[in-house]
Design an enzyme around this catalytic site. Sequence first.
Site, PDB file in Angstrom:
ATOM      1  N   LYS A 184       1.184  -1.832   0.025  1.00 28.59           N
ATOM      2  CA  LYS A 184       0.021  -0.043  -0.124  1.00 28.59           C
ATOM      3  C   LYS A 184       1.229   1.210  -0.551  1.00 28.59           C
ATOM      4  O   LYS A 184       1.886   0.713   0.242  1.00 28.59           O
ATOM      5  CB  LYS A 184      -1.087   0.129   1.515  1.00 28.59           C
ATOM      6  CG  LYS A 184      -2.035  -0.764   0.783  1.00 28.59           C
ATOM      7  CD  LYS A 184      -3.560  -0.887   1.902  1.00 28.59           C
ATOM      8  CE  LYS A 184      -4.464  -2.518   1.762  1.00 28.59           C
ATOM      9  NZ  LYS A 184      -5.215  -2.082   2.993  1.00 28.59           N
TER      10      LYS A 184
ATOM     11  N   ARG B 234      -2.821  -9.953   5.504  1.00 30.54           N
ATOM     12  CA  ARG B 234      -3.430 -10.169   3.775  1.00 30.54           C
ATOM     13  C   ARG B 234      -2.401  -9.423   3.259  1.00 30.54           C
ATOM     14  O   ARG B 234      -2.284  -8.533   2.781  1.00 30.54           O
ATOM     15  CB  ARG B 234      -4.655  -9.728   3.787  1.00 30.54           C
ATOM     16  CG  ARG B 234      -5.038  -9.376   2.447  1.00 30.54           C
ATOM     17  CD  ARG B 234      -6.512  -8.008   2.061  1.00 30.54           C
ATOM     18  NE  ARG B 234      -7.274  -8.117   0.745  1.00 30.54           N
ATOM     19  CZ  ARG B 234      -6.601  -7.393  -0.042  1.00 30.54           C
ATOM     20  NH1 ARG B 234      -6.016  -6.608   0.391  1.00 30.54           N
ATOM     21  NH2 ARG B 234      -7.366  -6.977  -1.275  1.00 30.54           N
TER      22      ARG B 234
HETATM   23  C1  8Y4 Z   1      -1.151  -1.371  -3.741  1.00 28.37           C
HETATM   24  C2  8Y4 Z   1      -1.692  -2.544  -3.247  1.00 28.37           C
HETATM   25  C3  8Y4 Z   1      -2.000  -0.145  -3.413  1.00 28.37           C
HETATM   26  C4  8Y4 Z   1      -3.085  -2.469  -2.801  1.00 28.37           C
HETATM   27  C5  8Y4 Z   1      -3.615  -0.261  -2.793  1.00 28.37           C
HETATM   28  C6  8Y4 Z   1      -3.637  -1.840  -2.637  1.00 28.37           C
HETATM   29  C7  8Y4 Z   1      -7.645  -4.943   2.925  1.00 28.37           C
HETATM   30  C8  8Y4 Z   1      -8.735  -5.250   2.434  1.00 28.37           C
HETATM   31  C9  8Y4 Z   1      -8.315  -4.368   0.346  1.00 28.37           C
HETATM   32  C10 8Y4 Z   1      -7.262  -4.353   4.343  1.00 28.37           C
HETATM   33  C11 8Y4 Z   1      -9.579  -6.144   4.665  1.00 28.37           C
HETATM   34  C12 8Y4 Z   1      -5.666  -3.035  -1.180  1.00 28.37           C
HETATM   35  C13 8Y4 Z   1      -9.632  -5.983   0.119  1.00 28.37           C
HETATM   36  C14 8Y4 Z   1      -7.222  -2.609  -0.970  1.00 28.37           C
HETATM   37  N1  8Y4 Z   1      -7.614  -3.775   1.909  1.00 28.37           N
HETATM   38  N2  8Y4 Z   1      -9.621  -6.682   3.193  1.00 28.37           N
HETATM   39  N3  8Y4 Z   1      -8.914  -5.659   1.402  1.00 28.37           N
HETATM   40  N4  8Y4 Z   1      -8.157  -5.817   5.002  1.00 28.37           N
HETATM   41  N5  8Y4 Z   1      -9.719  -6.860   5.198  1.00 28.37           N
HETATM   42  N6  8Y4 Z   1      -5.119  -1.736  -2.003  1.00 28.37           N
HETATM   43  O1  8Y4 Z   1      -6.549  -3.144   4.677  1.00 28.37           O
HETATM   44  O2  8Y4 Z   1      -5.006  -3.609  -1.491  1.00 28.37           O
HETATM   45  S1  8Y4 Z   1      -8.210  -3.870  -1.376  1.00 28.37           S
END
Ligand code: 8Y4
Length: 274
Positions: free
Chosen positions: A219, A253
């Site tokens: 992230k 995750r």
């Molecule tokens: C780069 C990589 C930039 C990933 C943004 C992202 C969570 C989640 C997501 C979390 C739970 C994401 C579905 C967002 N984040 N579920 N989901 N906890 N429980 N963004 O933090 O990965 S999606």
Amino acid sequence: MNKVLNLLAENRPLVMGILNTTPDSFSDGGQYDSVSSAVDRASQMIAEGADMIDIGGESTRPGAEPVSVEEEVQRVIPVIQAIRRQSDIVISIDSSKPEVMKQAVIAGADMVNDVNALQAAGATAICAELDIPVCVMHMQGEPRTMQHNPQYINVVADIKYYLQQRIEACLAAGIRQENIMIDPGFGFGKTLEQNYSLLKHLDAFEELGCPVLVGISRKSMIGTVLGAEVEERVAGSVAAAVLAYTRGGRLFRVHDVKPTVDALRICSAMSVAE
Ligand code: 8Y4
């Protein structure tokens, strides 16, 4: 007993590999291609030591547009069915829609991961009826606008209070206590500073009495500090997982399964020593 509860009973950190089924996650548009690449990716994460696979068909990135129930079902159900034909790995359905949750569990999913904390009409009721584990996550605002000036009185206390309210709503709907997991929602309506306060004080959430799941992998809270693009965030993400583990995080995750599993095995080895 549910497969997720069996894993939690092992009392070690658990790794949830991320499997995106949004069309932009695959090079090819065809349905067969997208299902088979998703199954291949899942097999790879299982081989790397993932305890579970989180399957989502709705982009929750900042600025993302909503997806219809039909579209989401088309994306995730064939993938769940295909993985289930090959493996008994724990499958988590990442969705906020009750109809998708239900169809996913019928297709073989073992738990629900909802970034909207089961606030949609009928979501708590469906999960109570299905009697499956759920993860309720905190988000301020909605994905389209959540990063526009997020504000808290006290980020840890405010999010803890919110999760307490969601736990109570789940219990009131008939979801059993042992089926509830919580997540402070890194990156969902939080500034960089607020994300790091949450990480530093993650242990505050243990008081709520539910296993804590964390999603920090790749992230922007990693990318901003490192000045690194998404593919260059592995070591930073692993460091964040280790820090979260030291503060009580139980489920992780992640995109990069092998390095995270290795790092958490070292954490476990130390935890069990005299
Ligand atoms: C780069 C990589 C930039 C990933 C943004 C992202 C969570 C989640 C997501 C979390 C739970 C994401 C579905 C967002 N984040 N579920 N989901 N906890 N429980 N963004 O933090 O990965 S999606």
